[in-house]
Structures are given as structure tokens and as C-alpha cells.
Design a protein around this motif. Structure first.
Motif, PDB file in Angstrom:
ATOM      1  N   GLN A 126       0.839  -1.190   0.000  1.00  0.00           N
ATOM      2  CA  GLN A 126       0.000   0.000   0.000  1.00  0.00           C
ATOM      3  C   GLN A 126       0.884   1.253   0.000  1.00  0.00           C
ATOM      4  OE1 GLN A 126      -1.676   0.701   4.082  1.00  0.00           O
ATOM      5  NE2 GLN A 126      -1.327  -1.485   4.342  1.00  0.00           N
ATOM      6  N   THR A 127       0.588   2.174  -0.898  1.00  0.00           N
ATOM      7  CA  THR A 127       1.284   3.466  -0.994  1.00  0.00           C
ATOM      8  C   THR A 127       2.791   3.330  -0.761  1.00  0.00           C
ATOM      9  OG1 THR A 127       0.726   3.936   1.338  1.00  0.00           O
ATOM     10  CG2 THR A 127      -0.732   4.810  -0.347  1.00  0.00           C
ATOM     11  N   ALA A 128       3.447   2.601  -1.652  1.00  0.00           N
ATOM     12  CA  ALA A 128       4.871   2.279  -1.472  1.00  0.00           C
ATOM     13  C   ALA A 128       5.806   3.232  -2.210  1.00  0.00           C
ATOM     14  CB  ALA A 128       5.141   0.855  -1.939  1.00  0.00           C
ATOM     15  N   ALA A 129       5.291   4.147  -3.010  1.00  0.00           N
ATOM     16  CA  ALA A 129       6.139   4.956  -3.880  1.00  0.00           C
ATOM     17  C   ALA A 129       7.206   5.726  -3.111  1.00  0.00           C
ATOM     18  CB  ALA A 129       5.280   5.923  -4.695  1.00  0.00           C
ATOM     19  N   ASN A 130       6.829   6.370  -2.005  1.00  0.00           N
ATOM     20  CA  ASN A 130       7.804   7.162  -1.251  1.00  0.00           C
ATOM     21  C   ASN A 130       8.918   6.295  -0.679  1.00  0.00           C
ATOM     22  OD1 ASN A 130       6.427   9.476  -1.837  1.00  0.00           O
ATOM     23  ND2 ASN A 130       5.535   9.738   0.195  1.00  0.00           N
ATOM     24  N   THR A 131       8.571   5.067  -0.297  1.00  0.00           N
ATOM     25  CA  THR A 131       9.596   4.157   0.236  1.00  0.00           C
ATOM     26  C   THR A 131      10.578   3.759  -0.851  1.00  0.00           C
ATOM     27  OG1 THR A 131       8.044   3.301   1.878  1.00  0.00           O
ATOM     28  CG2 THR A 131       9.980   1.960   1.412  1.00  0.00           C
ATOM     29  N   PHE A 132      10.089   3.469  -2.039  1.00  0.00           N
ATOM     30  CA  PHE A 132      10.988   3.121  -3.147  1.00  0.00           C
ATOM     31  C   PHE A 132      11.916   4.285  -3.476  1.00  0.00           C
ATOM     32  CE2 PHE A 132       7.395   0.167  -4.736  1.00  0.00           C
ATOM     33  CZ  PHE A 132       7.808  -0.830  -3.876  1.00  0.00           C
ATOM     34  N   LYS A 133      11.376   5.492  -3.486  1.00  0.00           N
ATOM     35  CA  LYS A 133      12.202   6.673  -3.740  1.00  0.00           C
ATOM     36  C   LYS A 133      13.280   6.814  -2.666  1.00  0.00           C
ATOM     37  CE  LYS A 133       8.416   9.215  -5.958  1.00  0.00           C
ATOM     38  NZ  LYS A 133       7.476  10.353  -5.802  1.00  0.00           N
ATOM     39  N   ALA A 134      12.907   6.549  -1.413  1.00  0.00           N
ATOM     40  CA  ALA A 134      13.875   6.654  -0.322  1.00  0.00           C
ATOM     41  C   ALA A 134      14.993   5.633  -0.464  1.00  0.00           C
ATOM     42  CB  ALA A 134      13.161   6.472   1.025  1.00  0.00           C
ATOM     43  N   HIS A 135      14.691   4.501  -1.121  1.00  0.00           N
ATOM     44  CA  HIS A 135      15.712   3.473  -1.359  1.00  0.00           C
ATOM     45  C   HIS A 135      16.480   3.711  -2.665  1.00  0.00           C
ATOM     46  CE1 HIS A 135      15.065   0.866   2.039  1.00  0.00           C
ATOM     47  NE2 HIS A 135      13.774   0.724   1.782  1.00  0.00           N
TER      48      HIS A 135
ATOM     49  N   SER B 125      14.154   5.285  -9.133  1.00  0.00           N
ATOM     50  CA  SER B 125      13.516   6.338  -9.909  1.00  0.00           C
ATOM     51  C   SER B 125      12.075   5.921 -10.194  1.00  0.00           C
ATOM     52  CB  SER B 125      14.270   6.539 -11.223  1.00  0.00           C
ATOM     53  OG  SER B 125      13.538   7.378 -12.091  1.00  0.00           O
ATOM     54  N   PRO B 126      11.127   6.862 -10.143  1.00  0.00           N
ATOM     55  CA  PRO B 126       9.720   6.496 -10.366  1.00  0.00           C
ATOM     56  C   PRO B 126       9.455   5.806 -11.699  1.00  0.00           C
ATOM     57  CG  PRO B 126       9.872   8.691  -9.422  1.00  0.00           C
ATOM     58  CD  PRO B 126      11.276   8.270  -9.755  1.00  0.00           C
ATOM     59  N   ASP B 127      10.319   6.031 -12.698  1.00  0.00           N
ATOM     60  CA  ASP B 127      10.062   5.376 -13.990  1.00  0.00           C
ATOM     61  C   ASP B 127      10.538   3.931 -14.026  1.00  0.00           C
ATOM     62  OD1 ASP B 127      12.790   5.716 -14.084  1.00  0.00           O
ATOM     63  OD2 ASP B 127      12.784   7.045 -15.830  1.00  0.00           O
TER      64      ASP B 127
ATOM     65  N   ALA C  30      -3.066  16.309  -7.896  1.00  0.00           N
ATOM     66  CA  ALA C  30      -1.916  15.598  -7.323  1.00  0.00           C
ATOM     67  C   ALA C  30      -2.239  14.143  -7.028  1.00  0.00           C
ATOM     68  CB  ALA C  30      -1.450  16.291  -6.048  1.00  0.00           C
ATOM     69  N   PHE C  31      -3.520  13.827  -6.867  1.00  0.00           N
ATOM     70  CA  PHE C  31      -3.914  12.459  -6.533  1.00  0.00           C
ATOM     71  C   PHE C  31      -4.407  11.697  -7.765  1.00  0.00           C
ATOM     72  CE2 PHE C  31      -4.581  15.165  -2.801  1.00  0.00           C
ATOM     73  CZ  PHE C  31      -3.601  14.622  -1.983  1.00  0.00           C
ATOM     74  N   ASN C  32      -4.057  12.231  -8.932  1.00  0.00           N
ATOM     75  CA  ASN C  32      -4.443  11.566 -10.178  1.00  0.00           C
ATOM     76  C   ASN C  32      -3.227  11.081 -10.955  1.00  0.00           C
ATOM     77  OD1 ASN C  32      -6.559  10.694 -11.885  1.00  0.00           O
ATOM     78  ND2 ASN C  32      -6.199  12.405 -13.280  1.00  0.00           N
ATOM     79  N   THR C  33      -2.080  10.946 -10.274  1.00  0.00           N
ATOM     80  CA  THR C  33      -0.910  10.351 -10.909  1.00  0.00           C
ATOM     81  C   THR C  33      -1.205   8.878 -11.178  1.00  0.00           C
ATOM     82  OG1 THR C  33       0.041   9.823  -8.754  1.00  0.00           O
ATOM     83  CG2 THR C  33       0.659  11.949  -9.739  1.00  0.00           C
ATOM     84  N   PRO C  34      -0.483   8.236 -12.109  1.00  0.00           N
ATOM     85  CA  PRO C  34      -0.808   6.837 -12.441  1.00  0.00           C
ATOM     86  C   PRO C  34      -0.849   5.905 -11.232  1.00  0.00           C
ATOM     87  CG  PRO C  34       0.673   7.742 -14.071  1.00  0.00           C
ATOM     88  CD  PRO C  34       0.553   8.788 -12.992  1.00  0.00           C
ATOM     89  N   ASP C  35       0.124   6.046 -10.306  1.00  0.00           N
ATOM     90  CA  ASP C  35       0.126   5.126  -9.170  1.00  0.00           C
ATOM     91  C   ASP C  35      -1.001   5.427  -8.193  1.00  0.00           C
ATOM     92  OD1 ASP C  35       1.456   7.506  -8.568  1.00  0.00           O
ATOM     93  OD2 ASP C  35       2.677   6.590  -7.014  1.00  0.00           O
TER      94      ASP C  35
END
Length: 435
Positions: A280-289, A292-294, A366-371
């Protein structure tokens, strides 16, 4: 619901009872002890990458509230490993904060203690009305037919995160939409020291979240309409079996994942050790590791190929509650109104990568990004709340531990059969309090 940062918060029922007793009923802190109308104490859950990050994010917003109202908020960010025990100690002693965050899956359990202010129509009126909130989020705010014990603050849902490069190199042109396809793709991806899917086998809350969805897809639940445990129904057994079989039978999960309980599967994903993870809502964690979002994509959690229930996530999130023994109930209500206001909801949910449970805020681009669009659409159309029953927290412990033990069996190379699954679930059901 509870977020996965709450991995160790739900300990055994015995441990919870001892924790509340050992705290001696807790000690008075802030306005709950002083009754100062110009001060509030707030226990916030750890939502960001660190407690310090939360203090920075929330600190700026709390200053706004003080400027608007003259009320100073004394903030404590409580780690998820301590939060439930701290709340239980406060409900036992009657001494705690004025306002607190709770995992939304705890709502009915904490509601049953009688320690939280019920959100009546009158109280909702103080923060703009009940209809400001998304229905699915309100469904995880307390037992059906009763006034909610809390109001939604941050909403989340599960999705399938996948490594685009890994799938492409395996000749897979799109993420799996069914479990059958996930297993087939997973066998192509599980080679050369890499694995298809990451799980957190020793994470009790994560276990519950995953098997709840799978049981729903098998047409089952873990409680009947009267709130009685039904852990050993055919559908519940099948859901648990399917989840553990990703390691035991399908061999698309690394055996070492049986010991994961602290988000190690996210780190493995970021390092390219696994190609997919359900989170759930993992994008910020991946960025912290350092990803890149792509590098990753997001898709809905798979469904069965043959149809069935279309539930593919539990309704995850954080709720905000007011402690009934607060000596500053008026200030507490104003604070909840501030934190759930349209503009503040945009700011906070952007900061945490979650979805606003407030309808007006959710319309922000801001809440309409693909993820986030995948998460938002899941919450709107295919997510279901975990059972809102008083014994929910004990359910998370008992059944979550049963799944943990089954993963340990699978990691050791021992067979996991429907009979052994049912045996574990039978023992878990016997641990539940009498109705």
C-alpha cells in the motif's frame, strides 16, 4: 486499517493485557492532566520514513493551527511497535492524549473499550458533516450500526508494484491481472538468485491483509454476520493456502521471506532482488531506497481467472480519534476539524503519498498520478473493510501468527496442506475470546 508500518504493533492478546497492566494505568500527560484549554496533546502514528520526518511534516501544520486558534499542540510521534500498547494502556487508565491516530482496523476493537468519543451526527457537524468523507473510509471507522469511533485521516489501498525492466527481460509485456498469470509469470522471473514476489511472512498485519482479500475472493470471510469467528471455513482455508503456496508450492517467493517483518520486501524490490510486491502506498519508500519512479509500475491486485468476488484490497488507512477523558474536548474537535479540512488534507496526504478520505481534497490533480489513481480507484470500487468487530485485534494476532507459522513450515521445506492450514486456523480460532 492499519498500515504496514504497524507490522509489530499487534502482539498477542496476553502481551497486550500485560502491557496495559504493567504500565500501571499510564501517567497523566499534557492537558489530559492539566485541563489547559490552550494546549492539546496529540499522539501521531509514524507515517513517514522516520519519526523525525513526521515531526517536520506535522510541525509546520500544527503551527498553522496554533496561529488560527491559539491552541498549542504537543506532538508525540509514536512508533507503530508501541502505538497499540500505548493506546490500550490509556484506555485502561483513563489517562492519555486528547487526540490520537489509530490504525483503521482497530476502530471497532477500541470502540468497544468506550474510551473514545463517538462521532455522532452532532460531532460530525462540528467538522463539516459526515458526507464530506468517502464511504469506504467511513466503513473502517467503527462497528456497523454504531456511531464511528474515529474519523478517517489518511486512506490507502493495496496495489501490485512491479519492476518494469525485470518483466521486460523475462518477455512479459504487462503486469498480471489474475493470480494464475502471476504464478505463470512468477516462474519465469524466479531464477538466477532473483524471485518474482516479495512477502513479509513474519509480519502479522500484512499476513492478515493479504489473506483477507484472498478469502473474500474465495467467497469467505473470517467472521459471520453476528461477529462469530469462522476461521476454518472452506474459503478462508483456501485463501490462506493460496497465499502460503506462493512459497510452498509455486516457488515464486524466496524462503527467506518467511522471516521478513520490517518491510525488507520493499528493500529487496528496490534492489532488484524481487520483481513484484503487493503493498500500500509504497512509492515514497521506493524513492527513499534510491529507485527512480520510472523504474516501477503500479497495477491493481490480481483477481481469480474464473471470476468471483472482485475485492482486491482491504480498506487501509489511519483514523483520528478523540480521547473521551480529554479536558479540552472543544479544542480537540477543532483540531480534528483542522486536520480533516480540505486544504490540510491535500497537504498531509501529498506529503505521505496517501489518498485523502475527504471527497473535495481527493479531486486535487496531485492524486491523479498513475500510481495514486490505481489506489484511488481501488478504494472507490473494489476495496472492503476488515471485519469491524470487537475481537479484530485478537484476530490479527491469532490468524496472522498462524500464517507466519505456515510460512516457516514452507521455508523449512515441509509440506503445507489444506489439513495443516485448517489445523492452524482451528488453534487460532480457539484463542479468540468468547462471544
Amino acid at each position: 486499517m492499519i498500515t504496514l508500518r504497524a507490522a509489530t504493533a499487534v502482539t498477542t492478546l496476553t502481551a497486550l493485557t500485560l502491557a496495559a497492566t504493567a504500565c500501571g494505568g499510564g501517567t497523566p500527560t499534557g492537558p489530559a492532566a492539566s485541563g489547559n484549554p490552550k494546549t492539546l496533546t496529540y499522539w501521531a502514528s509514524n507515517q513517514g520514513p522516520s519519526i523525525e520526518a513526521d515531526k517536520q511534516i506535522l510541525g509546520a501544520e500544527l503551527k498553522k493551527f496554533e496561529q488560527q486558534t491559539g491552541i498549542k499542540v504537543e506532538l508525540e510521534v509514536v512508533p507503530w511497535s508501541d502505538l497499540l500498547n500505548r493506546i490500550l494502556a490509556a484506555t485502561t487508565s483513563g489517562q492519555g492524549p486528547d487526540v490520537l491516530n489509530i490504525g483503521n482496523t482497530w476502530s471497532a476493537s477500541l470502540q468497544a473499550t468506550g474510551a473514545l468519543v463517538p462521532w455522532t451526527q452532532e460531532n460530525f457537524g462540528k467538522i463539516g458533516g459526515r458526507d464530506r468523507f468517502v464511504d469506504s473510509a467511513l466503513g473502517s471507522a467503527g462497528a456497523p450500526g454504531k456511531d464511528p469511533s474515529a474519523v478517517p485521516l489518511y486512506s490507502m489501498a493495496y496495489a501490485l508494484y512491479y519492476n518494469k525492466k525485470a518483466l521486460s527481460e523475462a518477455g512479459i509485456d504487462k503486469p498480471p491481472a489474475t493470480w494464475e498469470q502471476l504464478v505463470a509469470d512468477g516462474k519465469k522471473l524466479s531464477k538466477d538468485g532473483k524471485w518474482a514476489l516479495g512477502v513479509e511472512g513474519a509480519n502479522l498485519s500484512n499476513n492478515i491483509h493479504q489473506i483477507f482479500v484472498l478469502a473474500k475472493q474465495h467467497g469467505a470471510d473470517f467472521f459471520d454476520a453476528a461477529g462469530k469467528p469462522t476461521f476454518t471455513s472452506d474459503g478462508a482455508v483456501a485463501g490462506v493456502q493460496q497465499y502460503v503456496d506462493f512459497m510452498a508450492k509455486d516457488k515464486i517467493v524466496a524462503p527467506g521471506n518467511a522471516e521478513y517483518a520490517q518491510n525488507q520486501s520493499l528493500e529487496d524490490f528496490a534492489k532488484g532482488k524481487t520483481a513484484m510486491v503487493l503493498w500500500q502506498t509504497a512509492a515514497n519508500t521506493f524513492k527513499a531506497h534510491g529507485m527512480s519512479p520510472d523504474e516501477w509500475g503500479v497495477a491493481p491486485v490480481p483477481l481469480p481467472a474464473g471470476g468471483g468476488a472482485t475485492v482486491n484490497s482491504m480498506v487501509a488507512g489511519i483514523n483520528m480519534a478523540v480521547f473521551k477523558n480529554s479536558d479540552n474536548l472543544d479544542g480537540a474537535m477543532k483540531f480534528v476539524g483542522f486536520m480533516t479540512g480540505d486544504e490540510e488534507q491535500k497537504i498531509l496526504n501529498k506529503a505521505y503519498g496517501s489518498i485523502p478520505p475527504v471527497k473535495a481534497a481527493q479531486q486535487d490533480p496531485a492524486f491523479n498520478t498513475p500510481d495514486l489513481a490505481v489506489l484511488r480507484d481501488t478504494l472507490a470500487g473494489s476495496a472492503a473493510p476488515l471485519p469491524q468487530v470487537p475481537g479484530e485485534s485478537q484476530f490479527e494476532t491469532a490468524v496472522g501468527t498462524a500464517v507466519k507459522d505456515l510460512f516457516a513450515e514452507a521455508a523449512a521445506g515441509r509440506p503445507v496442506t489444506p489439513e495443516s492450514v485448517k489445523e492452524r486456523l482451528t488453534k487460532a480460532q480457539q484463542q479468540m475470546p468468547a462471544q
